[in-house]
Design an enzyme around this catalytic site. Sequence first.
Site, PDB file in Angstrom:
ATOM      1  CB  CYS A 151       7.086 -16.807  -0.600  1.00 16.89           C
ATOM      2  SG  CYS A 151       6.790 -16.713   1.180  1.00 16.89           S
ATOM      3  CG  HIS A 284       3.717 -20.375  -4.168  1.00 15.56           C
ATOM      4  ND1 HIS A 284       5.046 -20.272  -3.816  1.00 15.56           N
ATOM      5  CD2 HIS A 284       3.017 -19.683  -3.214  1.00 15.56           C
ATOM      6  CE1 HIS A 284       5.156 -19.542  -2.711  1.00 15.56           C
ATOM      7  NE2 HIS A 284       3.944 -19.191  -2.324  1.00 15.56           N
ATOM      8  CG  HIS A 318       6.136 -21.464   2.541  1.00 10.96           C
ATOM      9  ND1 HIS A 318       7.202 -21.155   1.716  1.00 10.96           N
ATOM     10  CD2 HIS A 318       5.162 -20.572   2.225  1.00 10.96           C
ATOM     11  CE1 HIS A 318       6.880 -20.147   0.940  1.00 10.96           C
ATOM     12  NE2 HIS A 318       5.646 -19.768   1.230  1.00 10.96           N
TER      13      HIS A 318
END
Length: 394
Positions: A151, A284, A318
């Site tokens: 990520c 994030h 995500h």
Amino acid sequence: MSNSKLNGQRRAVVTGIGVQCAFADNYEQFRSELRGSTGNKSHSRVITLENLERTTQQDYQKIKTKSLIDFNEYGLDSLKEAMKNAILSVNDLEEIKHKVGLVYSTSTEDTNTFLYRTYSEEESSFGTKFSEYVQDAIPINGKITVCDSSCSAGGIAAGKALDLIRYSDHKIVLLGGIETITVMQHSGFSILGALGTKGSQPFSNLRDGVGLGNASVFLIVEEYEYALNREAPILGEIVGYGISNDAYHITAPHPEGIGAKLAMQRAIEEAGITAEDITYINAHGTGTPTNDAMEVLAISEVFVHPVHVSSIKSLTGHTLSAAGIVELAATVAAMHEQYAIPNYKLHQPMEHRENIVFPEEAIPCHYHYALSNSFAFGGNCVSVVVKKITQEVS
């Protein structure tokens, strides 16, 4: 004369963006929905735990019918849109092909090929690497880099693009992130217990995990003087990035946000600014209890002045390795239009210090610098600083 160098270094500017994600099929829709001007996000295609079983069945059916998302076409479509928005043609790239690089982030490039071959026992056309696929359509002979640090990969890719402009002879870098979620990613997050019951709800007291989403996004990053000379539109400038690792746990972030703080501080230092210069942060913000608590703590310790903080994962889901690029695109778009992106459906904000503002609607604000965070399993952390730029005439 234009200021073609900053602190003696070549400058890297963003001249075009192309996007496909859970709530947008192109950049114009992307920037419109981010600001909330359409007011209708019901069509968002975030993959949640509620539709996991149905999606899994669809994946298997797609394997049988050879209709999985074509990773390469998915990425190339966004790259072509970014080039169009940057007023950049294939012929333009042909003229400087030795000075054109390709940097992209992904963790699923080979997944469709693997799944298709496993369940169909046939060869798949998906086997060609995206970098090779691009070269068949667009002539480039510069450096090619694929980033796969889960990520945080998108943020690292952005840093690599900046370095290619600053420290080599590259005039253009095609910077992208491509992720096509399949049953393999679903299963991994499910086993970890990281999937939310209603998708990602960043910074909410109701948050309980992530929702997953597909994304394909490209930014055209150019050397400043080159962009000026060809009269390209300039959306913003990438001015610094910072990388760290909190060395704590394979999946959980350090609860004190050690890595996150270091990444933000290093990005700010490399950009040649101070923390006070940052007033908007694209976080994030995964919507997991541990990540959001850590990130809010880290932000509050690096920034003591008022700062607007938002996450777009409630809209995109995500997107894993592509997250840093799609969120960088959002940050550049918002900074260019001078507003703070709202946190979609944030009705019960988590506890936080007063200097952190979680906007629930687009807030017009004037700022010159913004920060985009990307954190990952294994404690990998990266932050990228972008700058609003007034286009000059050379």
